[in-house]
Design a protein around this motif. Structure first.
Motif, mmCIF file in Angstrom:
data_model
loop_
_atom_site.group_PDB
_atom_site.id
_atom_site.type_symbol
_atom_site.label_atom_id
_atom_site.label_comp_id
_atom_site.label_asym_id
_atom_site.label_seq_id
_atom_site.Cartn_x
_atom_site.Cartn_y
_atom_site.Cartn_z
ATOM 1 N N GLU A 39 0.511 8.662 -7.785
ATOM 2 C CA GLU A 39 -0.889 8.273 -7.575
ATOM 3 C C GLU A 39 -0.991 6.771 -7.387
ATOM 4 N N HIS A 79 0.849 -1.188 0.000
ATOM 5 C CA HIS A 79 0.000 0.000 0.000
ATOM 6 C C HIS A 79 0.883 1.236 0.000
ATOM 7 N N LYS A 126 0.869 5.871 -0.890
ATOM 8 C CA LYS A 126 0.130 7.095 -1.193
ATOM 9 C C LYS A 126 1.068 8.044 -1.919
ATOM 10 N N TYR A 143 0.568 1.801 -9.500
ATOM 11 C CA TYR A 143 1.009 3.125 -9.101
ATOM 12 C C TYR A 143 1.478 3.897 -10.326
ATOM 13 N N ARG A 175 -3.559 3.911 -7.883
ATOM 14 C CA ARG A 175 -4.807 3.738 -8.635
ATOM 15 C C ARG A 175 -5.640 2.552 -8.168
ATOM 16 N N GLY A 176 -5.062 1.707 -7.314
ATOM 17 C CA GLY A 176 -5.815 0.590 -6.760
ATOM 18 C C GLY A 176 -6.615 1.032 -5.542
ATOM 19 N N GLU A 177 -7.445 0.142 -5.073
ATOM 20 C CA GLU A 177 -8.285 0.412 -3.914
ATOM 21 C C GLU A 177 -7.441 0.508 -2.645
ATOM 22 N N ASP A 178 -7.681 1.520 -1.820
ATOM 23 C CA ASP A 178 -7.000 1.712 -0.535
ATOM 24 C C ASP A 178 -5.478 1.736 -0.653
ATOM 25 N N ALA A 205 -3.556 0.448 -3.037
ATOM 26 C CA ALA A 205 -2.960 -0.723 -3.692
ATOM 27 C C ALA A 205 -2.498 -0.368 -5.106
#
Length: 67
Positions: free
Chosen positions: A27, A2, A4, A37, A29-32, A34
């Motif tokens: 960025e 994960h 950010k 990138y 681009r996956g959920e939470d 994930a």
């Protein structure tokens, strides 16, 4: 994995003596947080979409690399 925006993606080389690469994560681009990138590579400034493999790690802001 994960991440950010603003954190670093470090990809270690699998070849002895070969340098790895690192990039700024622009960025997630996956959920939470994930993958994939969107990253900007530090060596050439190229932006690309990355699905990190097992040779990669995210260096989080609150845990600098090597600590």
């Amino acid at each position: 994995m994960h991440a950010k925006a603003g954190e670093r993606l470090v990809v270690h080389s699998n070849r002895e003596g070969a340098p790895g690469r690192d990039a700024e994560i622009l960025e997630a681009r996956g959920e939470d947080g994930a993958p994939p990138y969107l990253v900007r590579w530090s060596d050439d400034g190229h932006e690309s979409l990355v699905f990190p493999g097992p040779d990669a790690e995210v260096v989080h802001e609150d845990h600098p690399q090597g600590s």
